[in-house]
Each structure stands twice: as C-alpha cells, then as structure tokens.
Design an enzyme around this catalytic site. Structure first.
Site, PDB file in Angstrom:
ATOM      1  N   ASN A 171       0.859  -1.177   0.000  1.00 49.45           N
ATOM      2  CA  ASN A 171       0.000   0.000   0.000  1.00 49.45           C
ATOM      3  C   ASN A 171       0.900   1.233   0.000  1.00 49.45           C
ATOM      4  O   ASN A 171       1.473   1.578   1.020  1.00 49.45           O
ATOM      5  CB  ASN A 171      -0.891  -0.031   1.256  1.00 49.45           C
ATOM      6  CG  ASN A 171      -1.715   1.234   1.404  1.00 49.45           C
ATOM      7  OD1 ASN A 171      -1.815   2.033   0.478  1.00 49.45           O
ATOM      8  ND2 ASN A 171      -2.311   1.414   2.581  1.00 49.45           N
ATOM      9  N   TRP A 172       0.987   1.860  -1.154  1.00 47.98           N
ATOM     10  CA  TRP A 172       1.881   3.026  -1.275  1.00 47.98           C
ATOM     11  C   TRP A 172       1.269   4.312  -0.748  1.00 47.98           C
ATOM     12  O   TRP A 172       1.914   5.352  -0.756  1.00 47.98           O
ATOM     13  CB  TRP A 172       2.280   3.230  -2.749  1.00 47.98           C
ATOM     14  CG  TRP A 172       3.298   2.260  -3.253  1.00 47.98           C
ATOM     15  CD1 TRP A 172       3.867   1.210  -2.563  1.00 47.98           C
ATOM     16  CD2 TRP A 172       3.895   2.240  -4.558  1.00 47.98           C
ATOM     17  NE1 TRP A 172       4.764   0.556  -3.360  1.00 47.98           N
ATOM     18  CE2 TRP A 172       4.804   1.169  -4.594  1.00 47.98           C
ATOM     19  CE3 TRP A 172       3.732   3.026  -5.696  1.00 47.98           C
ATOM     20  CZ2 TRP A 172       5.554   0.855  -5.721  1.00 47.98           C
ATOM     21  CZ3 TRP A 172       4.477   2.723  -6.830  1.00 47.98           C
ATOM     22  CH2 TRP A 172       5.381   1.646  -6.839  1.00 47.98           C
ATOM     23  N   LYS A 173       0.007   4.252  -0.366  1.00 49.55           N
ATOM     24  CA  LYS A 173      -0.681   5.446   0.144  1.00 49.55           C
ATOM     25  C   LYS A 173      -0.472   6.611  -0.831  1.00 49.55           C
ATOM     26  O   LYS A 173      -0.383   6.390  -2.037  1.00 49.55           O
ATOM     27  CB  LYS A 173      -0.191   5.766   1.559  1.00 49.55           C
ATOM     28  CG  LYS A 173      -0.266   4.524   2.467  1.00 49.55           C
ATOM     29  CD  LYS A 173      -0.047   4.798   3.916  1.00 49.55           C
ATOM     30  CE  LYS A 173      -0.172   3.496   4.690  1.00 49.55           C
ATOM     31  NZ  LYS A 173      -0.163   3.691   6.131  1.00 49.55           N
ATOM     32  N   GLU A 215      -5.837  -4.391  10.555  1.00 46.20           N
ATOM     33  CA  GLU A 215      -4.815  -3.373  10.773  1.00 46.20           C
ATOM     34  C   GLU A 215      -5.167  -2.531  12.003  1.00 46.20           C
ATOM     35  O   GLU A 215      -5.877  -1.515  11.879  1.00 46.20           O
ATOM     36  CB  GLU A 215      -4.728  -2.438   9.563  1.00 46.20           C
ATOM     37  CG  GLU A 215      -4.277  -3.112   8.294  1.00 46.20           C
ATOM     38  CD  GLU A 215      -3.666  -2.099   7.321  1.00 46.20           C
ATOM     39  OE1 GLU A 215      -2.601  -2.411   6.778  1.00 46.20           O
ATOM     40  OE2 GLU A 215      -4.233  -1.013   7.135  1.00 46.20           O
ATOM     41  N   HIS A 237      -9.695   1.523   4.528  1.00 47.15           N
ATOM     42  CA  HIS A 237      -8.478   1.767   5.313  1.00 47.15           C
ATOM     43  C   HIS A 237      -8.788   2.793   6.411  1.00 47.15           C
ATOM     44  O   HIS A 237      -9.560   3.726   6.203  1.00 47.15           O
ATOM     45  CB  HIS A 237      -7.367   2.290   4.390  1.00 47.15           C
ATOM     46  CG  HIS A 237      -6.031   2.259   5.041  1.00 47.15           C
ATOM     47  ND1 HIS A 237      -5.651   3.191   5.975  1.00 47.15           N
ATOM     48  CD2 HIS A 237      -4.989   1.396   4.922  1.00 47.15           C
ATOM     49  CE1 HIS A 237      -4.423   2.904   6.397  1.00 47.15           C
ATOM     50  NE2 HIS A 237      -3.995   1.812   5.771  1.00 47.15           N
TER      51      HIS A 237
HETATM   52  P1  PGA Z   1       2.584   0.525   7.654  1.00 49.55           P
HETATM   53  O1  PGA Z   1       1.142   0.761   7.006  1.00 49.55           O
HETATM   54  O2  PGA Z   1       3.135  -0.747   7.099  1.00 49.55           O
HETATM   55  O3  PGA Z   1       3.383   1.740   7.223  1.00 49.55           O
HETATM   56  O4  PGA Z   1       2.394   0.463   9.131  1.00 49.55           O
HETATM   57  C1  PGA Z   1       0.270  -0.302   6.763  1.00 49.55           C
HETATM   58  C2  PGA Z   1      -1.023   0.235   6.195  1.00 49.55           C
HETATM   59  O5  PGA Z   1      -1.474   1.298   6.608  1.00 49.55           O
HETATM   60  O6  PGA Z   1      -1.615  -0.404   5.311  1.00 49.55           O
END
Ligand code: PGA
Length: 227
Positions: free
Chosen positions: A14-16, A152, A103
């Site tokens: 997940n590159w956000k 998550e 998310h």
């Molecule tokens: P992180 O993020 O690996 O940087 O903790 C995971 C996510 O939000 O999907």
C-alpha cells in the site's frame, strides 16, 4: 463470488499517497533488477499505487511480463457519472484486479462510514474487482461478499509498533469463524522484512498489507522472499 485461487500467501503493498510517476517507474526498475524468484502458485503479490500511477504501472508490468498484480487504494461508491473527483470501478478495472477499501486513514480523514464502505464493496464486486477490506478490530463490520480482509490495528500503522503475532492470529481466527465467506485474512501495521514471517507463519494469517516498508523496492523484495 470470486473465482480466484485464494490458497496463497498475499503480499500487498500500500503506497498510500506517495510516489510520482517517475518514482513509481524507478521503483519498478529496482524491483525487477534481478529476476524474481517467488513461486506464483504460492504467493500473490499485489501493488497498490496511487490512481495516477496505475496505468503506467499496468503497461510496465505487461511489457516486462512481471508476475505481480495491481490494486487501487479506493473505489467510488458510484458508477460513472457526474461525480467530480471520483474514480469508479469501471475505470479501476482497466488496470487493477484489487482495491483496498475501508483503510483507517480513509475512515478518519475522509469520514467514510460503514454504509459508504458497503457501497464501495458492492461496486468493486460488480466488476470483479476483489476488495481488500480493512478492519481495525474484530468488531469492525464486514460487508457481504468480502473474501479478503486486512486486520490493521490503528496504533500499529506507521508506528514501528506492530501487533503481536498471537493477537493478530486470534483476530484472524475469530474473523474466519464469524464470517465464513472470508477466506483470506492479512495482517497490516509496521510489517518489515525482518518480522513478516512471524505473522505469515501463523496458520490463520494468510499474508500481509505493507505500507512504509513497501516504498523501498529492495525491502519489499525481501518481504516477499521472507513471507
Ligand atoms: P505501515 O502501514 O506498514 O506503514 O504500518 C500499513 C497500512 O497502513 O496499510
């Protein structure tokens, strides 16, 4: 109902809201610098870049015959039409097979609620896009038709403080027991190459959703290898 083979480990990036087109291409160049060695029958690798990068990445992966899949990070709850700013499922489907939905960053920053998320899931499924539905705990409602869930816990995201594998596995078991249609449960939150296997070695955990550590192509390669 999905026709995908879900008896695999899922490693999802997940590159956000990171990476320009140039940066996405650089990442891909590094990612395939040496031949990929994972077994496609055993591992499903999915990269979820920004909407902006999806078409470019789709063309790149096709051209170089790279055995990874693409996912969007969201999908509109509407069909095509007068919905300024939205990217609908028909558009997503041109490039992606998966979509992250629900998310915690979208729930908190964009006020997405359970009813809206259920509509997004419905739109994705209607075009055979597989939702990767994020839950923040075992009580988070899961819309009908979801097969892949990512657990998550909010405090584990981007904090360097992952949940314990014991706790993540307990949640995965509960989710599968209470939602028989859920076939795959991923863990997400501060996953690194070093600790990925402490999660993926648990029988109830079917893979990982990786944020920060997926932004570096070499680290993400290690995560795939170690998973
Ligand atoms: P992180 O993020 O690996 O940087 O903790 C995971 C996510 O939000 O999907």
């Amino acid at each position: 109902m999905s026709r995908r083979n879900m008896n695999k480990k899922y490693i999802v990036a997940n590159w956000k809201s990171y990476k320009t087109l140039d940066e996405a291409e650089d990442w891909l160049d590094v990612f395939i610098e040496t031949p990929l060695t994972f077994n496609e029958e055993e591992k499903e690798v999915v990269i979820c870049p920004s909407f902006m990068s999806l078409a470019l990445m789709d063309a790149y992966l096709d051209e170089k015959d790279v055995p990874v899949f693409l996912g969007a990070q969201d999908v509109s709850p509407f069909d095509e039409g007068a919905f300024t700013g939205e990217v609908n499922a028909k558009q997503v489907k041109e490039c992606a097979d998966y979509a992250i939905i629900g998310h915690s960053e979208r729930r908190s920053n964009f006020h997405e609620d359970d009813a809206l998320l259920a509509k997004k899931v419905e739109k994705a499924l209607s075009l055979d896009i597989e939702p990767i539905f994020c839950i923040q705990g075992k009580e988070t409602p899961i819309p009908d038709g979801v097969s892949i869930v990512a657990y998550e816990p909010v405090e584990a995201i981007g904090s360097g403080k992952p949940d314990s594998p014991d706790d993540a596995e307990a949640v995965a078991k509960t989710v599968k027991t209470e939602h028989p249609t859920v076939k795959v449960v991923l863990y997400g939150g501060s996953v690194t190459a070093e600790l990925v296997n402490s999660f993926t070695s648990r029988p109830a955990i079917d893979g990982v959703l990786v944020g920060g550590a997926s932004l570096d192509a070499s680290e993400f390669r290690k995560i795939i290898d170690n998973a």
